[in-house]
Design a protein around this motif. Structure first.
Motif, short mmCIF file in Angstrom:
data_model
loop_
_atom_site.label_atom_id
_atom_site.label_comp_id
_atom_site.label_asym_id
_atom_site.label_seq_id
_atom_site.Cartn_x
_atom_site.Cartn_y
_atom_site.Cartn_z
N ARG A 93 24.01 -26.02 15.55
CA ARG A 93 24.65 -26.41 14.30
C ARG A 93 24.72 -25.21 13.37
O ARG A 93 23.77 -24.44 13.27
N ARG A 95 25.70 -24.50 9.23
CA ARG A 95 25.94 -25.22 7.99
C ARG A 95 26.16 -24.23 6.85
O ARG A 95 25.62 -23.13 6.85
N ASN A 125 29.02 -29.00 7.77
CA ASN A 125 28.10 -29.05 8.91
C ASN A 125 28.94 -28.95 10.18
O ASN A 125 29.64 -29.89 10.54
N ASN A 127 28.95 -28.81 14.05
CA ASN A 127 28.10 -29.15 15.18
C ASN A 127 28.94 -29.05 16.45
O ASN A 127 30.07 -29.52 16.50
N SER A 132 30.63 -32.82 13.72
CA SER A 132 30.76 -32.05 12.49
C SER A 132 31.16 -32.96 11.34
O SER A 132 31.76 -34.02 11.54
#
Length: 189
Positions: A93, A95, A125, A127, A132
């Motif tokens: 991830r 961010r 975020n 992912n 996401s």
């Protein structure tokens, strides 16, 4: 694999520059785990300001910026690989989050306090397992406060408005929005 480790650093500074109050800070962490592909690395920068235009009027803006990356897994590969994740559950991830908070505080000739605050908050975020999400929040508030010293009473009243927008892969191609407004009154004795 290597032994777990963690490195952190932080710094802060505050000072008064004529009519300006300034606070800045930063934080960083980089850590790994016994678990394979499990790590986190992120940093944060924040600042607070206040500028006194007059003895009764001050303005400022505060902010916080946070960026990071991490990796983990949901469950183990098998009994023989307790520190290794199942290939289908390993995720990484990235961010980035930040907020900007402007404000104004004014004391009128009667000693009443008028306060206006705002916030813009942004979250991203990212992912790699199609989870996401991206969202924004908008916030504004006006507050009035009056002190009744002869009866030891403080009255606070105000109005608030807030809105959000959320885009998340878990929800498909839909963008969710919300808004809320309110008024309030509080009395303290």
């Amino acid at each position: 694999d290597s032994a777990p480790s963690a490195y952190t650093a932080s710094i802060s500074h505050k000072r008064k520059i004529d009519k300006l109050d300034l606070v800045v800070g930063a934080f960083y962490v980089n850590s790994t785990s016994f678990n394979k592909d499990t790590y986190k690395e992120y940093g944060r920068f924040n600042f607070n300001t206040r500028y006194r235009l007059t003895d009764r009027l001050s303005i400022g803006v505060n902010g916080n910026f946070n960026k990071g990356e991490s990796g983990s897994f949901f469950y183990w590969k098998d009994a023989a690989n307790a520190y290794t994740g199942s290939d289908s559950t390993i995720s990484s991830r990235k961010r980035f989050r930040f907020n900007i908070d402007p404000y104004l505080v004014y004391f009128d000739k009667g000693g009443n306090r008028h306060r206006v605050v705002g916030r813009y908050y942004d979250v991203a975020n990212d992912n790699d397992l199609n989870q996401s999400n991206y969202s924004q929040l908008y916030y504004g508030e006006y507050q009035f406060q009056r002190q009744f010293k002869n009866i030891d009473l403080v009255a606070t009243a105000g109005v608030v408005a807030m809105g959000t927008q959320v885009d998340a892969e878990l929800y498909g191609d839909t963008t969710f929005t919300s808004s809320n407004a309110a008024a309030y009154l509080q009395v303290d004795k």
